[in-house]
Design a protein around this motif. Structure first.
Motif, PDB file in Angstrom:
ATOM      1  N   PRO A 109       0.839  -1.210   0.000  1.00  0.00           N
ATOM      2  CA  PRO A 109       0.000   0.000   0.000  1.00  0.00           C
ATOM      3  C   PRO A 109       0.870   1.256   0.000  1.00  0.00           C
ATOM      4  CG  PRO A 109      -0.739  -1.562   1.655  1.00  0.00           C
ATOM      5  CD  PRO A 109       0.585  -2.059   1.174  1.00  0.00           C
ATOM      6  N   VAL A 110       0.306   2.355  -0.461  1.00  0.00           N
ATOM      7  CA  VAL A 110       1.060   3.597  -0.655  1.00  0.00           C
ATOM      8  C   VAL A 110       0.447   4.725   0.174  1.00  0.00           C
ATOM      9  CG1 VAL A 110       1.826   5.312  -2.353  1.00  0.00           C
ATOM     10  CG2 VAL A 110       1.634   2.886  -3.008  1.00  0.00           C
ATOM     11  N   GLU A 137       5.545  -1.653   6.403  1.00  0.00           N
ATOM     12  CA  GLU A 137       5.540  -2.358   5.126  1.00  0.00           C
ATOM     13  C   GLU A 137       4.601  -1.667   4.140  1.00  0.00           C
ATOM     14  OE1 GLU A 137       4.906  -6.550   5.928  1.00  0.00           O
ATOM     15  OE2 GLU A 137       7.064  -6.787   6.117  1.00  0.00           O
ATOM     16  N   ILE A 138       4.877  -0.378   3.958  1.00  0.00           N
ATOM     17  CA  ILE A 138       4.150   0.438   2.991  1.00  0.00           C
ATOM     18  C   ILE A 138       5.175   1.223   2.180  1.00  0.00           C
ATOM     19  CG2 ILE A 138       2.130   0.671   4.492  1.00  0.00           C
ATOM     20  CD1 ILE A 138       3.042   3.583   5.026  1.00  0.00           C
ATOM     21  N   VAL A 139       4.705   1.850   1.120  1.00  0.00           N
ATOM     22  CA  VAL A 139       5.498   2.821   0.376  1.00  0.00           C
ATOM     23  C   VAL A 139       5.055   4.215   0.806  1.00  0.00           C
ATOM     24  CG1 VAL A 139       6.040   3.741  -1.918  1.00  0.00           C
ATOM     25  CG2 VAL A 139       5.787   1.275  -1.586  1.00  0.00           C
ATOM     26  N   VAL A 140       6.012   5.082   1.115  1.00  0.00           N
ATOM     27  CA  VAL A 140       5.724   6.457   1.511  1.00  0.00           C
ATOM     28  C   VAL A 140       6.238   7.391   0.417  1.00  0.00           C
ATOM     29  CG1 VAL A 140       6.106   8.278   3.223  1.00  0.00           C
ATOM     30  CG2 VAL A 140       5.876   5.895   3.960  1.00  0.00           C
ATOM     31  N   VAL A 141       5.384   8.309  -0.008  1.00  0.00           N
ATOM     32  CA  VAL A 141       5.751   9.299  -1.020  1.00  0.00           C
ATOM     33  C   VAL A 141       5.460  10.684  -0.462  1.00  0.00           C
ATOM     34  CG1 VAL A 141       5.363  10.147  -3.363  1.00  0.00           C
ATOM     35  CG2 VAL A 141       5.135   7.697  -2.877  1.00  0.00           C
ATOM     36  N   SER A 142       6.454  11.578  -0.470  1.00  0.00           N
ATOM     37  CA  SER A 142       6.214  12.971  -0.087  1.00  0.00           C
ATOM     38  C   SER A 142       6.450  13.863  -1.300  1.00  0.00           C
ATOM     39  CB  SER A 142       7.113  13.399   1.076  1.00  0.00           C
ATOM     40  OG  SER A 142       8.476  13.459   0.682  1.00  0.00           O
ATOM     41  N   VAL A 143       5.679  14.936  -1.390  1.00  0.00           N
ATOM     42  CA  VAL A 143       5.570  15.711  -2.631  1.00  0.00           C
ATOM     43  C   VAL A 143       5.857  17.185  -2.385  1.00  0.00           C
ATOM     44  CG1 VAL A 143       3.971  16.415  -4.470  1.00  0.00           C
ATOM     45  CG2 VAL A 143       3.858  14.091  -3.527  1.00  0.00           C
ATOM     46  N   THR A 195      -3.378   5.842  -0.457  1.00  0.00           N
ATOM     47  CA  THR A 195      -4.053   6.701   0.522  1.00  0.00           C
ATOM     48  C   THR A 195      -3.391   8.064   0.484  1.00  0.00           C
ATOM     49  OG1 THR A 195      -4.678   4.880   1.991  1.00  0.00           O
ATOM     50  CG2 THR A 195      -4.546   7.082   2.963  1.00  0.00           C
ATOM     51  N   ALA A 196      -4.163   9.101   0.168  1.00  0.00           N
ATOM     52  CA  ALA A 196      -3.643  10.470   0.178  1.00  0.00           C
ATOM     53  C   ALA A 196      -3.825  11.045   1.578  1.00  0.00           C
ATOM     54  CB  ALA A 196      -4.368  11.327  -0.848  1.00  0.00           C
ATOM     55  N   ALA A 197      -2.771  11.677   2.095  1.00  0.00           N
ATOM     56  CA  ALA A 197      -2.806  12.234   3.446  1.00  0.00           C
ATOM     57  C   ALA A 197      -2.101  13.573   3.436  1.00  0.00           C
ATOM     58  CB  ALA A 197      -2.126  11.287   4.438  1.00  0.00           C
ATOM     59  N   GLY A 198      -2.517  14.454   4.344  1.00  0.00           N
ATOM     60  CA  GLY A 198      -1.867  15.743   4.443  1.00  0.00           C
ATOM     61  C   GLY A 198      -2.241  16.448   5.727  1.00  0.00           C
ATOM     62  N   GLN A 199      -1.443  17.469   6.056  1.00  0.00           N
ATOM     63  CA  GLN A 199      -1.671  18.241   7.269  1.00  0.00           C
ATOM     64  C   GLN A 199      -1.831  19.704   6.913  1.00  0.00           C
ATOM     65  OE1 GLN A 199       0.750  20.485   8.779  1.00  0.00           O
ATOM     66  NE2 GLN A 199      -0.343  20.867  10.706  1.00  0.00           N
ATOM     67  N   SER A 200      -2.797  20.385   7.531  1.00  0.00           N
ATOM     68  CA  SER A 200      -3.043  21.801   7.341  1.00  0.00           C
ATOM     69  C   SER A 200      -3.319  22.085   5.863  1.00  0.00           C
ATOM     70  CB  SER A 200      -1.860  22.610   7.878  1.00  0.00           C
ATOM     71  OG  SER A 200      -2.176  23.981   7.962  1.00  0.00           O
ATOM     72  N   ALA A 201      -2.464  22.879   5.189  1.00  0.00           N
ATOM     73  CA  ALA A 201      -2.668  23.126   3.762  1.00  0.00           C
ATOM     74  C   ALA A 201      -2.651  21.831   2.969  1.00  0.00           C
ATOM     75  CB  ALA A 201      -1.591  24.083   3.243  1.00  0.00           C
TER      76      ALA A 201
END
Length: 498
Positions: A109-110, A137-143, A195-201
Motif C-alpha cells: 500500500p502507498v 511495510e508500505i510505500v511512503v511518497v512525499s511531494v 491513501t492520500a494524506a496531508g496536514q493543514s494546507a
C-alpha cells in the motif's frame, strides 16, 4: 522494462520511471532499513516559459539519474522551521521510501503525503518516510508543489489571460498523484491502494483531490489532519489577492509579460509585502476558479467525494499557535476579530449564542478559534462523506510557550523531525510516554493505509453518533457526549478562513 545503460549496473535500487532510470540508496530506519529514491521529478521544472503553465511531463534523461539525496525545495521564503537553504523555482520533485526488500505479489500500500505550510512554505523533505515504510511495510511518497504567488495567484482571472494556469499548485498535486499511480509499481507500490494524506494546507489539498474528477478514482483512502475546505478562497477574494500581488510586483496590463522575466526572488518579496499589508489573512491559497474547482462554496461542499475510508481530525488547542505566537500570517488575533468573522456568516442571535459558550479569556479564545476553523469544518465534511470515517483528536501538548496541543503537534508523533531542528524542543520530556503514544498513533495510521481502518479499538463517527477518538498519554478513549453538545451549538456552520 528496458535494460538500463550498462546492464551490469542493474540492482535492487535501480528503477525505471516514465522519464528514465533512477538509482536510490539504502538507509538505516530505526532497527531496520529502508530503500529510498529522493528528488525524483514527477514533471518538468516549472520555470522560464513554464512558470505559469500547468505541470508538463518531464522530458526525460539519458542514463541513470542519481536519486540518493533530496532535491531543492520549491521556491519559498527562507524559514528556520523549514529551510535556510535557498529554494529553486518550479522544483517539482517527490521522494519515495519502501521497505528494504522486494515487494510481495501485488505490491505494498502507498501513503501519498502533502505537507502543510499555508501554501507559502514547506517541503516533503521534512517528512522522512523511512521509518514508517520499514515498520509498516508500505510505500511512503512525499511531494513538493508550487507555493505562494507562483502556485495560487489568480493572474489569469485578474488580467483575463489564459496563459496563466489556475491553481497551478493544486494542478501540481494532481500531476504528482497521477505520476505515482502510473509509476509506483516499479518501486513495489500497489497503485490500487493509494491513501492520500496531508496536514493543514496539505489536508486541504487532499480534500480537493477527494472531489476532483480525475483523482478521486485513484484513491483508496484519505487522511485529513488539521485542515480542510475552509482554506479555499472564493473568486472575489482571489482577485483581490492577485491585484495586490500585481501591485507589489509593479505589473499592469501594459507590461504583463514582465511576469515571465522577473527574477524568482521578486515573487518571494511580493509575498512578504502582502503579509505586511494584508495581515491576518492567507495570501496564498486555492481558489474557486470555475474550471478545475467549482464556482461557488456551496458547489464545493456539495461535490461528490470518492467513496473511500476517511481518517479526519485535529488537535485540542489548534488555535493557540495563532493566539500566543502571532506570525506573518495571523497577527494579533483577538475575540473581536473572530466575532467579526462569525457575523459575516451567521445572524446576530446565533453569533451571541456561540460567543457566550466561550469565556473571554486566552483559553476561551483558543477554544473558539479551534472550533471555528478546525473542528466545525471537519463536522461537515465527515457527515457528508459517503464511506466510513473515523474522527480523532490529539490531546497531548507541548510545554513550549504554553502552546499545548496546538497546530502541528500530531506531526511529532508520526514523523522523526517534521519541524526541523525545533522538533526536539517541541517534544520536550516524558520520552517513554511519548514513545508509547507515537507507537499507538503510527499503528493506527499504518493500519488505515494497509486496511482502510485505524483498528478495532477505534469507533467510527456519524452525525447521529459523533464519536471522537481521543489520543493522549493516557491511551485511546472515545468521547461522544461533549461532541454532541459542541456540534449542536455550531449546527453545521462553516466559516471560511480569512
Amino acid at each position: 522494462m528496458t535494460a538500463p545503460p550498462g546492464s551490469l549496473l542493474r540492482g535492487p535500487l535501480l528503477r525505471e520511471t516514465e522519464a528514465g532510470w533512477v538509482r536510490g540508496e539504502t538507509l538505516k530506519a530505526g532497527h531496520s532499513h529502508s530503500w529510498a529514491w529522493l528528488g525524483v521529478p514527477y514533471a518538468a521544472q516549472a520555470a522560464g516559459p513554464l512558470r505559469f503553465r500547468p505541470p508538463q511531463p518531464h522530458g526525460g534523461w539519458v542514463g541513470i539519474r542519481e536519486a540518493r539525496s533530496f532535491g531543492p525545495d520549491v521556491l519559498q521564503p527562507l524559514d528556520p522551521s523549514v529551510t535556510l537553504t535557498p529554494s529553486v523555482e518550479g522544483s517539482l520533485l517527490l521522494n519515495i521510501w519502501t521497505p528494504a526488500r522486494p515487494a510481495p505479489a501485488g505490491g505494498w500500500p502507498v501513503l501519498f503525503w502533502l505537507h502543510g505550510g499555508a501554501f507559502r512554505a514547506g517541503s516533503g523533505r521534512l517528512y522522512d518516510g523511512r521509518e514508517l515504510a520499514a515498520r509498516g511495510e508500505i510505500v511512503v511518497v512525499s511531494v513538493n508543489s508550487r507555493l505562494g504567488p507562483l502556485g495560487y495567484a489568480n493572474f489569469g482571472g485578474l488580467f483575463a489571460d489564459d496563459r496563466f494556469a489556475p491553481n497551478a499548485g493544486f494542478q501540481d498535486q494532481v500531476a504528482a498523484l497521477r505520476w505515482v499511480h502510473a509509476n509506483i509499481a516499479a518501486f513495489g507500490g500497489n497503485p490500487a491502494r493509494i491513501t492520500a494524506a496531508g496536514q493543514s494546507a496539505g489536508a486541504a489539498g487532499v480534500s480537493l483531490l477527494l472531489g476532483h474528477g480525475s483523482t478521486a478514482p485513484l484513491l483508496a483512502g484519505a487522511i485529513l489532519q488539521s485542515g480542510g475546505l475552509n482554506q479555499v478562497s472564493d473568486l472575489d477574494n482571489s482577485l483581490d489577492i492577485a491585484r495586490a500581488y500585481a501591485n507589489a510586483l509593479g505589473v499592469r496590463r501594459d507590461n504583463l509579460n514582465a511576469l515571465w522575466t522577473l527574477p524568482p526572488r521578486a515573487f518571494v518579496a511580493a509575498l512578504h509585502t502582502l503579509e505586511g499589508v494584508r495581515k491576518r489573512s492567507l495570501n496564498s491559497r486555492p481558489f474557486l476558479d470555475g474550471v478545475l474547482l467549482p464556482t461557488t462554496r456551496a458547489e464545493l461542499l456539495a461535490r461528490p467525494l470518492a467513496p473511500v475510508p476517511l481518517l479526519i481530525g485535529a488537535n485540542r488547542e489548534e488555535y493557540s499557535l495563532f493566539v500566543r505566537l502571532p506570525d506573518r500570517i495571523f497577527q494579533k488575533i483577538d475575540r473581536t476579530y473572530l466575532a467579526h468573522k462569525l457575523e459575516q456568516q451567521a445572524s446576530p442571535e446565533r453569533v451571541l449564542k456561540i460567543l457566550s459558550a466561550y469565556p473571554d479569556t486566552l483559553e476561551g479564545l483558543t477554544a473558539l478559534g479551534t472550533d471555528l476553523f478546525f473542528h466545525t469544518p471537519n463536522d461537515v465534511l465527515g457527515d457528508a462523506h459517503p464511506a466510513p470515517h473515523w474522527r480523532y483528536r490529539l490531546d497531548w501538548g507541548t510545554k513550549v510557550a504554553g502552546l499545548g496541543a496546538t497546530h502541528g503537534m500530531e506531526l511529532l508523533f508520526l514523523w522523526p523531525r517534521p519541524m526541523g531542528l525545533s522538533s526536539a524542543l517541541m517534544r520536550g520530556g516524558q520520552a517513554r510516554q511519548r514513545a508509547a503514544l507515537a507507537h499507538r498513533m503510527q499503528t493506527a495510521w499504518l493500519n488505515f493505509v494497509r486496511e482502510g481502518s485505524p483498528g478495532p479499538d477505534w469507533q467510527p463517527g456519524s452525525a447521529e453518533q459523533p464519536n471522537v477518538n481521543v489520543l493522549s498519554l493516557a491511551g485511546l478513549s472515545v468521547e461522544a457526549e461533549a461532541e454532541r453538545k459542541r456540534r449542536a451549538l455550531w449546527d453545521g456552520l462553516v466559516v471560511p478562513m480569512p
